[in-house]
Scaffold this motif. Structure first.
Motif, mmCIF file in Angstrom:
data_model
loop_
_atom_site.group_PDB
_atom_site.id
_atom_site.type_symbol
_atom_site.label_atom_id
_atom_site.label_comp_id
_atom_site.label_asym_id
_atom_site.label_seq_id
_atom_site.Cartn_x
_atom_site.Cartn_y
_atom_site.Cartn_z
ATOM 1 N N ARG A 222 66.340 51.984 36.612
ATOM 2 C CA ARG A 222 65.198 52.205 35.601
ATOM 3 C C ARG A 222 64.047 51.082 35.582
ATOM 4 N NH1 ARG A 222 68.584 52.129 30.987
ATOM 5 N NH2 ARG A 222 68.293 49.930 30.547
ATOM 6 N N ASP A 223 64.684 49.720 35.777
ATOM 7 C CA ASP A 223 63.590 48.634 35.698
ATOM 8 C C ASP A 223 62.396 48.993 36.895
ATOM 9 O OD1 ASP A 223 64.758 47.597 33.781
ATOM 10 O OD2 ASP A 223 65.487 45.722 34.828
ATOM 11 N N ALA A 224 63.061 49.586 38.239
ATOM 12 C CA ALA A 224 62.310 49.827 39.163
ATOM 13 C C ALA A 224 61.019 50.863 38.686
ATOM 14 C CB ALA A 224 62.994 50.320 40.484
ATOM 15 N N TYR A 225 61.505 52.159 38.261
ATOM 16 C CA TYR A 225 60.897 53.292 37.816
ATOM 17 C C TYR A 225 59.700 52.542 36.660
ATOM 18 C CZ TYR A 225 63.447 56.679 39.946
ATOM 19 O OH TYR A 225 64.270 57.446 40.830
ATOM 20 N N THR A 226 60.091 51.661 35.814
ATOM 21 C CA THR A 226 59.094 51.166 34.787
ATOM 22 C C THR A 226 58.192 50.536 35.560
ATOM 23 O OG1 THR A 226 61.071 51.216 33.250
ATOM 24 C CG2 THR A 226 58.797 49.877 32.765
ATOM 25 N N LEU A 227 58.495 49.601 36.519
ATOM 26 C CA LEU A 227 57.484 48.722 37.072
ATOM 27 C C LEU A 227 56.624 49.606 37.874
ATOM 28 C CD1 LEU A 227 56.508 45.958 37.704
ATOM 29 C CD2 LEU A 227 58.360 45.707 39.521
ATOM 30 N N PHE A 228 57.236 50.672 38.542
ATOM 31 C CA PHE A 228 56.244 51.628 39.394
ATOM 32 C C PHE A 228 55.420 52.571 38.605
ATOM 33 C CE2 PHE A 228 55.971 55.977 40.820
ATOM 34 C CZ PHE A 228 55.447 55.833 42.063
ATOM 35 N N ASP A 229 55.697 52.715 37.352
ATOM 36 C CA ASP A 229 54.505 53.237 36.395
ATOM 37 C C ASP A 229 53.250 52.438 36.099
ATOM 38 O OD1 ASP A 229 56.061 55.688 36.487
ATOM 39 O OD2 ASP A 229 57.151 55.239 34.413
ATOM 40 N N GLN A 230 53.943 51.093 35.977
ATOM 41 C CA GLN A 230 52.692 50.130 35.753
ATOM 42 C C GLN A 230 51.950 49.861 36.991
ATOM 43 O OE1 GLN A 230 54.334 46.412 34.331
ATOM 44 N NE2 GLN A 230 52.408 45.254 34.466
ATOM 45 N N VAL A 231 52.555 49.727 38.223
ATOM 46 C CA VAL A 231 51.501 49.625 39.470
ATOM 47 C C VAL A 231 50.886 50.716 39.659
ATOM 48 C CG1 VAL A 231 51.845 49.229 41.651
ATOM 49 C CG2 VAL A 231 53.200 47.912 40.482
ATOM 50 N N ALA A 232 51.317 51.910 39.247
ATOM 51 C CA ALA A 232 50.735 53.280 39.752
ATOM 52 C C ALA A 232 49.501 53.429 38.625
ATOM 53 C CB ALA A 232 51.547 54.600 39.535
ATOM 54 N N ALA A 233 49.506 52.883 37.510
ATOM 55 C CA ALA A 233 48.632 52.949 36.452
ATOM 56 C C ALA A 233 47.232 52.209 36.883
ATOM 57 C CB ALA A 233 48.968 52.324 35.271
ATOM 58 N N PHE A 234 47.463 51.000 37.683
ATOM 59 C CA PHE A 234 46.020 50.392 38.179
ATOM 60 C C PHE A 234 45.878 50.624 39.644
ATOM 61 C CE2 PHE A 234 49.365 46.849 38.209
ATOM 62 C CZ PHE A 234 49.269 46.644 39.442
ATOM 63 N N SER A 235 46.606 51.418 40.369
ATOM 64 C CA SER A 235 46.335 51.286 41.746
ATOM 65 C C SER A 235 45.741 52.756 42.077
ATOM 66 C CB SER A 235 47.765 51.547 42.598
ATOM 67 O OG SER A 235 48.361 50.205 42.273
ATOM 68 N N GLU A 236 45.374 53.458 41.176
ATOM 69 C CA GLU A 236 44.659 54.751 41.466
ATOM 70 C C GLU A 236 45.648 55.673 42.515
ATOM 71 O OE1 GLU A 236 40.716 53.834 42.761
ATOM 72 O OE2 GLU A 236 40.166 52.935 40.770
ATOM 73 N N ASP A 237 44.758 56.049 43.722
ATOM 74 C CA ASP A 237 45.660 56.966 44.293
ATOM 75 C C ASP A 237 46.559 56.424 45.573
ATOM 76 O OD1 ASP A 237 43.496 56.125 45.806
ATOM 77 O OD2 ASP A 237 42.957 58.223 46.345
ATOM 78 N N HIS A 238 46.487 54.946 45.705
ATOM 79 C CA HIS A 238 47.229 54.021 46.839
ATOM 80 C C HIS A 238 47.616 52.910 46.204
ATOM 81 C CE1 HIS A 238 46.830 52.687 51.119
ATOM 82 N NE2 HIS A 238 48.121 53.070 50.974
ATOM 83 N N ILE A 239 49.007 52.658 46.403
ATOM 84 C CA ILE A 239 49.733 51.476 45.940
ATOM 85 C C ILE A 239 49.830 50.558 47.190
ATOM 86 C CG2 ILE A 239 51.928 50.491 45.058
ATOM 87 C CD1 ILE A 239 52.141 53.281 43.505
#
Length: 569
Positions: A215-232
């Motif tokens: 769950r922590d991994a998915y939450t952090l993934f959502d945060q990173v995806a929010a500012f990474s546009e289309d490429h993390i």
């Protein structure tokens, strides 16, 4: 449709979807297939590893219209209601909000009624350890002998806080942390679902930061995806979240390897001014050193390092040994503990990197001991040693060693290994001296003397009427041919007086008397040979007058005091 977070969207709906909990899934599936269903279960484990999701899947498997089945269909009305958390027969209770005995009494009243439309009435109590002692006691009888259609599933992150009376009435399942590789695989699938490209290094970082919690991994993934546009990418994560990054740490630690304190301080100031917090810098540095230690020990598994081993500076790996890297890591671990109580964390981190700049000179106590043992063995075998364990070449070198008076306040301060290092560098010269020495004869004379031992020359006797000083001179000269060190010590004695069967000599110090008494046999034998009759020598310490000369200390002791910064006690 409203946005749904990744942790909710990708919540497991079947036993096969559980990540990293294969043992739990297999056991529950077998119990369903064999019909051996218990009346109470206790799921324990760290946060975000699937305890509540497993409870829901188990409820669907028991109440599915096609079941009980180990593979619920997920499409029937019962499965759909459980998925949406609106089933009347699957009651989820928050243990943190319903802690009183009155809440448990309500459960005791409800279990008397059969399920509304399902096969079982299932109670899922999350964070059950939050219940009060009275509430636990009120549950005991109910969970021990519930109606045949009631099943209790308890979930907790604090198993030790659950009373033993509750544990003994439940089947216990311990959930484990999810491995990093499996978390990364799920993150890759999550990125593909939302059409976002993601670099492996970035996903490895997210997986490692989650510390085994899906769950922590998915939450952090959502945060990173929010500012990474289309490429993390890892670079975006580093810049946006204020991380150091391996490239920056390589630059900083290479300055430390070069003993460039000024350059390291400039880099440190540059990174802190760019927005990196001191706490984050300490954490990233400790993680960096931990990875260096793993690589140094031959561990190159990318899942453990979080990135490819080639990303780490080869210059740092070659310059520091495993012991030195361990020392650096211990400095940062201690820094993390001490910084919270320091007057200024910035002072603490400046001091830490200053210590890293001389880390190349650090030698562990075991390494120092090994070096001293090797030096002792070499010096003892060198020819012409002035005393046991010292050769003339080594003594002349140590005598010229720099005499500094640096005081080190703490055990972890800069170790005084430079004189020792210079001393050990002279070993080849000492060995060369030994090889150039005259060889020991392999065969002795035909008088029966053992091989390698020279035959002592006969001692010239003198008249029995000779003065004590004449006796002293002859004895010293006779002993000098066999043992120069003993002769030198004996020559330092004064005020020889003679009786019929003995010679009395005064020593200027207790140290000199102790040394000579250890050589009493050879002195007595020589004295008897010189005088022509059986005699022995007796030593006494001269009574020192006030402001008398200090006791004579052997030069070897003075050399050791200078090299190892010691003093005579």
């Amino acid at each position: 449709m409203a946005y749904e977070v990744t942790a909710t969207r990708r919540r497991p709906q079947r036993f096969d979807d559980l990540i990293g909990q294969e043992f739990v899934a297999a056991t529950l599936k077998n119990s369903i297939e064999t019909g051996k269903i218990a009346h109470a279960y206790l799921f324990s484990g760290p946060r975000g590893c699937g305890k509540t999701s497993t409870a829901r899947i188990f409820a669907k498997a028991l109440n599915c219209q096609n079941g009980p089945t180990a593979n619920p269909c997920g499409t029937c009305s019962s499965c759909q209601e459980i998925t949406k958390s609106i089933s009347l027969d699957v009651i989820e209770i928050d243990g943190a909000s319903n802690t009183s005995v009155n809440d448990v009494r309500q459960i005791k009243d409800e279990v008397q009624f059969p399920p509304n439309s399902s096969r079982y009435k299932i109670y899922i109590i999350d964070e059950v350890h939050m219940l009060s002692t009275s509430a636990f006691n009120a549950l005991l009888k109910t969970i021990e002998e519930p109606p045949e259609y009631v099943i209790f599933i308890f979930a907790t992150t604090e198993l030790h806080e659950v009373p033993a009376t509750i544990k003994s009435r439940c089947q216990q399942f311990n959930f484990r942390l999810v491995p990093i590789e499996k978390i990364k695989e799920q993150l890759e699938l999550a990125a593909k679902e939302i059409n976002i490209a993601a670099d492996d290094e970035a996903l490895y970082w997210i997986a490692r930061e989650s510390t085994g919690s899906m769950r922590d991994a998915y939450t952090l993934f959502d945060q990173v995806a929010a500012f990474s546009e289309d490429h993390i990418t890892y670079e975006k994560i580093r810049d946006k979240l204020g991380l150091m990054g391996t490239d920056r740490l390589n630059e900083l630690f290479e300055k430390c390897v070069d003993s460039d304190c000024a350059g390291a301080e400039e880099k440190l100031e540059e990174f802190l001014q760019s927005g990196v917090s001191i706490e984050q810098l300490i954490t990233n540095s400790a993680d960096y050193l931990r990875n260096l230690l793993l690589i140094k020990n031959g561990i190159t598994k990318e899942a453990l390092l979080g990135q490819a081993p080639s990303r780490f500076s080869q210059k740092v790996l070659e310059a520091w040994s495993s012991v030195q890297i361990e020392r650096a890591l211990s400095i940062f671990l201690a820094l993390h503990r001490d910084s919270r109580y320091s007057i200024s964390p910035r002072y603490e981190i400046d001091l830490a990197f200053s210590r890293l700049c001389w880390l190349k000179n650090y030698a562990s106590p075991s390494e120092v001991k090994m070096a001293i043992d090797k030096a002792r063995a070499l010096l003892e075998s060198a020819p012409g040693a002035q005393s046991p364990g010292f050769s003339s070449g080594a003594a002349s070198y140590l005598d010229s060693a720099p005499d500094t008076n640096e005081d080190f306040a703490q055990e972890d301060e800069r170790p005084a290994v430079s004189p020792l290092g210079k001393f050990l560098s002279t070993m080849p010269k000492i060995a060369q001296m030994q090889s150039n020495a005259a060889p020991v004869p392999e065969q002795a004379a035909d008088n029966g003397t053992p091989s390698g031992i020279e035959t002592p020359e006969p001692v010239q006797s003198i008249s029995s009427a000779a003065s004590p000083e004449e006796i002293k001179s002859h004895v010293v000269n006779a002993i000098k041919k066999r043992d120069e060190f003993t002769a030198s010590l004996l020559n330092q004695t004064i005020n020889w007086t003679k009786t019929d069967a003995s010679i009395n000599a005064e020593c200027s110090s207790q140290f000199l008397k102790t040394q000579l008494e250890g050589k009493r046999d050879i002195i007595n034998d020589t004295l008897s040979a010189v005088t022509g009759k059986k005699m022995y020598v007796a030593f006494s310490v001269k009574v020192q007058e006030e402001k008398a000369a200090q006791a004579v200390i052997p030069e070897q002791v003075n050399i050791l005091c200078r090299v190892f910064k010691g003093s005579i006690v």
